[in-house]
Design a protein around this motif. Structure first.
Motif, PDB file in Angstrom:
ATOM      1  N   PHE A  20      76.589  86.784 130.811  1.00 38.32           N
ATOM      2  CA  PHE A  20      76.232  85.884 129.710  1.00 38.32           C
ATOM      3  C   PHE A  20      74.906  85.263 130.121  1.00 38.32           C
ATOM      4  CE2 PHE A  20      80.942  85.777 129.685  1.00 38.32           C
ATOM      5  CZ  PHE A  20      81.176  86.211 128.392  1.00 38.32           C
ATOM      6  N   VAL A  23      74.484  84.180 133.766  1.00 39.43           N
ATOM      7  CA  VAL A  23      75.805  84.090 134.419  1.00 39.43           C
ATOM      8  C   VAL A  23      76.450  85.471 134.463  1.00 39.43           C
ATOM      9  CG1 VAL A  23      78.125  83.083 134.287  1.00 39.43           C
ATOM     10  CG2 VAL A  23      76.137  81.732 133.603  1.00 39.43           C
ATOM     11  N   ALA A  25      79.724  86.778 134.758  1.00 39.07           N
ATOM     12  CA  ALA A  25      81.121  86.320 134.704  1.00 39.07           C
ATOM     13  C   ALA A  25      82.050  87.343 135.349  1.00 39.07           C
ATOM     14  CB  ALA A  25      81.537  86.074 133.258  1.00 39.07           C
ATOM     15  N   ARG A  44      90.172  80.883 140.582  1.00 42.86           N
ATOM     16  CA  ARG A  44      89.841  79.483 140.304  1.00 42.86           C
ATOM     17  C   ARG A  44      89.257  79.362 138.894  1.00 42.86           C
ATOM     18  NH1 ARG A  44      86.431  78.200 145.733  1.00 42.86           N
ATOM     19  NH2 ARG A  44      85.473  80.181 145.198  1.00 42.86           N
ATOM     20  N   ASN A  45      89.061  78.152 138.415  1.00 40.62           N
ATOM     21  CA  ASN A  45      88.396  77.946 137.126  1.00 40.62           C
ATOM     22  C   ASN A  45      87.040  78.651 137.161  1.00 40.62           C
ATOM     23  OD1 ASN A  45      89.682  74.621 137.012  1.00 40.62           O
ATOM     24  ND2 ASN A  45      90.294  76.299 135.715  1.00 40.62           N
ATOM     25  N   GLY A  46      86.779  79.389 136.110  1.00 43.08           N
ATOM     26  CA  GLY A  46      85.474  80.053 136.007  1.00 43.08           C
ATOM     27  C   GLY A  46      85.348  81.325 136.827  1.00 43.08           C
ATOM     28  N   ALA A  47      86.461  81.827 137.388  1.00 40.72           N
ATOM     29  CA  ALA A  47      86.402  83.012 138.255  1.00 40.72           C
ATOM     30  C   ALA A  47      86.118  84.294 137.476  1.00 40.72           C
ATOM     31  CB  ALA A  47      87.705  83.158 139.022  1.00 40.72           C
ATOM     32  N   GLY A  48      86.458  84.298 136.181  1.00 41.64           N
ATOM     33  CA  GLY A  48      86.218  85.488 135.369  1.00 41.64           C
ATOM     34  C   GLY A  48      87.479  86.087 134.761  1.00 41.64           C
ATOM     35  N   LYS A  49      88.593  85.370 134.816  1.00 37.77           N
ATOM     36  CA  LYS A  49      89.869  85.904 134.314  1.00 37.77           C
ATOM     37  C   LYS A  49      89.830  86.117 132.795  1.00 37.77           C
ATOM     38  CE  LYS A  49      92.149  82.340 135.845  1.00 37.77           C
ATOM     39  NZ  LYS A  49      91.058  81.547 136.433  1.00 37.77           N
ATOM     40  N   SER A  50      89.473  85.058 132.062  1.00 31.93           N
ATOM     41  CA  SER A  50      89.504  85.171 130.596  1.00 31.93           C
ATOM     42  C   SER A  50      88.505  86.209 130.101  1.00 31.93           C
ATOM     43  CB  SER A  50      89.192  83.825 129.946  1.00 31.93           C
ATOM     44  OG  SER A  50      90.162  82.890 130.319  1.00 31.93           O
ATOM     45  N   THR A  51      87.359  86.284 130.753  1.00 30.18           N
ATOM     46  CA  THR A  51      86.359  87.281 130.340  1.00 30.18           C
ATOM     47  C   THR A  51      86.927  88.684 130.542  1.00 30.18           C
ATOM     48  OG1 THR A  51      84.646  85.735 131.039  1.00 30.18           O
ATOM     49  CG2 THR A  51      83.955  87.999 130.633  1.00 30.18           C
ATOM     50  N   GLN A  88      95.089  81.615 125.059  1.00 24.08           N
ATOM     51  CA  GLN A  88      95.368  80.211 125.372  1.00 24.08           C
ATOM     52  C   GLN A  88      95.515  79.325 124.140  1.00 24.08           C
ATOM     53  OE1 GLN A  88      93.062  78.469 128.531  1.00 24.08           O
ATOM     54  NE2 GLN A  88      93.026  80.414 129.625  1.00 24.08           N
ATOM     55  N   GLU A 160      97.510  82.558 130.833  1.00 26.40           N
ATOM     56  CA  GLU A 160      98.169  81.276 131.172  1.00 26.40           C
ATOM     57  C   GLU A 160      99.358  80.992 130.244  1.00 26.40           C
ATOM     58  OE1 GLU A 160      95.687  77.981 132.164  1.00 26.40           O
ATOM     59  OE2 GLU A 160      94.038  79.309 132.659  1.00 26.40           O
ATOM     60  N   HIS A 192      97.607  79.632 136.789  1.00 27.13           N
ATOM     61  CA  HIS A 192      97.198  78.757 137.888  1.00 27.13           C
ATOM     62  C   HIS A 192      98.415  78.314 138.682  1.00 27.13           C
ATOM     63  CE1 HIS A 192      92.981  78.501 136.932  1.00 27.13           C
ATOM     64  NE2 HIS A 192      93.266  78.275 135.668  1.00 27.13           N
TER      65      HIS A 192
HETATM   66  N1  LIG Z   1      80.566  82.980 126.105  1.00 24.74           N
HETATM   67  C1  LIG Z   1      80.100  82.571 127.275  1.00 24.74           C
HETATM   68  N2  LIG Z   1      78.810  82.202 127.426  1.00 24.74           N
HETATM   69  C2  LIG Z   1      78.320  81.810 128.612  1.00 24.74           C
HETATM   70  N3  LIG Z   1      79.043  81.758 129.752  1.00 24.74           N
HETATM   71  C3  LIG Z   1      80.334  82.111 129.672  1.00 24.74           C
HETATM   72  C4  LIG Z   1      80.928  82.532 128.440  1.00 24.74           C
HETATM   73  N4  LIG Z   1      82.229  82.819 128.681  1.00 24.74           N
HETATM   74  C5  LIG Z   1      82.435  82.579 129.999  1.00 24.74           C
HETATM   75  N5  LIG Z   1      81.300  82.161 130.592  1.00 24.74           N
HETATM   76  C6  LIG Z   1      81.138  81.835 132.017  1.00 24.74           C
HETATM   77  O1  LIG Z   1      81.613  82.940 132.763  1.00 24.74           O
HETATM   78  C7  LIG Z   1      82.316  82.500 133.920  1.00 24.74           C
HETATM   79  C8  LIG Z   1      83.736  83.044 133.902  1.00 24.74           C
HETATM   80  O2  LIG Z   1      84.451  82.389 132.852  1.00 24.74           O
HETATM   81  P1  LIG Z   1      85.966  82.743 132.487  1.00 24.74           P
HETATM   82  O3  LIG Z   1      86.314  81.952 131.272  1.00 24.74           O
HETATM   83  O4  LIG Z   1      86.145  84.219 132.423  1.00 24.74           O
HETATM   84  O5  LIG Z   1      86.753  82.169 133.775  1.00 24.74           O
HETATM   85  P2  LIG Z   1      88.307  81.934 134.001  1.00 24.74           P
HETATM   86  O6  LIG Z   1      88.629  82.562 135.315  1.00 24.74           O
HETATM   87  O7  LIG Z   1      89.091  82.396 132.833  1.00 24.74           O
HETATM   88  O8  LIG Z   1      88.393  80.353 134.127  1.00 24.74           O
HETATM   89  P3  LIG Z   1      89.557  79.299 133.732  1.00 24.74           P
HETATM   90  O9  LIG Z   1      90.607  79.409 134.782  1.00 24.74           O
HETATM   91  O10 LIG Z   1      88.815  78.001 133.811  1.00 24.74           O
HETATM   92  O11 LIG Z   1      90.047  79.624 132.343  1.00 24.74           O
HETATM   93  C9  LIG Z   1      82.218  80.986 133.916  1.00 24.74           C
HETATM   94  O12 LIG Z   1      81.112  80.623 134.713  1.00 24.74           O
HETATM   95  C10 LIG Z   1      81.971  80.653 132.468  1.00 24.74           C
HETATM   96  O13 LIG Z   1      81.260  79.435 132.340  1.00 24.74           O
END
Ligand SMILES: Nc1ncnc2c1ncn2[C@@H]1O[C@H](COP(=O)(O)OP(=O)(O)OP(=O)(O)O)[C@@H](O)[C@H]1O
Length: 313
Positions: A20, A23, A25, A44-51, A88, A160, A192
């Motif tokens: 992104f 970033v 991800a 962890r938060n922001g690790a890249g799971k949701s992406t 979520q 989650e 988590h």
């Molecule tokens: N649409 C987007 N635009 C810019 N950055 C993004 C976007 N989606 C995710 N990111 C960034 O990509 C990284 C991974 O995000 P992601 O949501 O995949 O993490 P996560 O492991 O699911 O976190 P969480 O446990 O907090 O849900 C983070 O740094 C997030 O800020």
């Protein structure tokens, strides 16, 4: 056609990268998941799971690399009704009952399971006649689960799934997940709650800074980071002694500000040697859990660019 050929894996990610802007991800993820596996995705938060989940569901496309479900594109698998997802944010449709909502979604699938069965598996039988927009947070999350499974999918992706559930509802939820995988459904869930991953996954994938840094059975991940945790306080005003890392059995050392935690493969040997090294206070010896391993793995420094490139090869 070669009929002896094995069925393609439920999930296959090859070199998936998602950027992104600046970033990254997801940073080169390779992952294969076979039929009937119950896999926890931790990070962890922001690790890249949701992406990663979004890419698997065809909601997002990788910058590079490929994502395949059952040998085809995620879109094709979703369109064929082979994938059920629970994301979520579940926002129920207003003015319909829980049963009507689940029934409506069942009607959009080619071979759904009976609505009553989906309600039962999701623990919603008792609130089936209630309006879907007048439920508690936990009940709403269970509606999301019912909607994900009513199509009787081959792959369930749950982001989650227990965040809003109380202890009893969690137990019902995991019993249902277990029943589904026993009949061949593949389940990938992010969480988590590491105790839940430990108890309910047969495989744990840890993602950190967009990369998979561990992929194994929960007990093997636990053991790889030591089987015990020895923690103690130092005498008032004492400096942390040198040589803790070299004590027998010690896998890692954490300084929690006045309290030291040693992860160890042999608590007895570690305590014995520790007593010769320093006078400690409030000594505690515990069995390591997945959370200890997770903290140990994910708190390691990010690989340098040179190491990262080497790991890619
Ligand atoms: N649409 C987007 N635009 C810019 N950055 C993004 C976007 N989606 C995710 N990111 C960034 O990509 C990284 C991974 O995000 P992601 O949501 O995949 O993490 P996560 O492991 O699911 O976190 P969480 O446990 O907090 O849900 C983070 O740094 C997030 O800020």
């Amino acid at each position: 056609m070669d009929r002896t050929q094995a069925a393609p894996p439920a999930v296959e990610l090859n070199g998936v990268v998602k950027e992104f802007g600046a970033v990254r991800a997801v940073d080169g993820v390779d992952l294969g998941i076979g039929a009937g596996e119950r896999v926890a995705l931790l990070g962890r938060n922001g690790a890249g799971k949701s992406t990663t989940v979004d890419i698997l569901l065809g909601l997002d496309t990788p910058t590079s690399g490929t994502a395949r479900l059952f040998g085809g594109t995620p879109r094709a698998a979703v369109d064929a009704g082979r994938v059920g997802a629970m994301l979520q944010d579940v926002r129920p449709v207003p003015r319909v009952t829980v049963r009507e909502l689940v029934g409506f979604v069942a009607g959009t699938h080619r071979a759904p399971m009976p609505v009553a069965e989906a309600l039962e598996l999701a623990g919603l039988t008792g609130v089936a006649r209630r309006r879907a927009d007048r439920l508690s947070g936990g009940q709403t999350q269970r509606v999301g689960f019912a909607l994900a499974l009513v199509g009787d999918p081959d792959l369930l992706i749950l982001d989650e799934p227990t965040a809003a559930l109380d202890v009893a509802a969690r137990r019902v939820f995991w019993d249902s997940v277990r029943a589904l995988t026993e009949r061949g459904t593949t389940v990938l869930f992010s969480t988590h709650h590491l105790d839940e991953a430990d108890l309910n996954a047969d495989r744990v994938v840890v993602i950190d800074r967009g990369r998979i840094i561990a992929d194994d059975a929960p007990d093997r991940i636990r053991r790889s980071f030591g089987t015990g945790v020895v923690s103690f306080a130092l005498p008032h005003g004492a400096e942390r002694p040198a040589g803790l890392e070299g004590l027998p059995g010690v896998v890692s050392v954490e300084d929690l500000g006045g309290r030291i935690r040693l992860r160890t493969a042999d608590s007895d040997e570690t305590v014995h040697a520790l007593s010769a090294l320093v006078r400690v206070r409030d000594l505690e010896v515990a069995t390591a859990n997945l959370e200890d391993a997770f903290i140990g793995i994910t708190s390691e420094p990010a690989p340098s660019p040179a190491r990262a490139r080497k790991a890619d090869r």
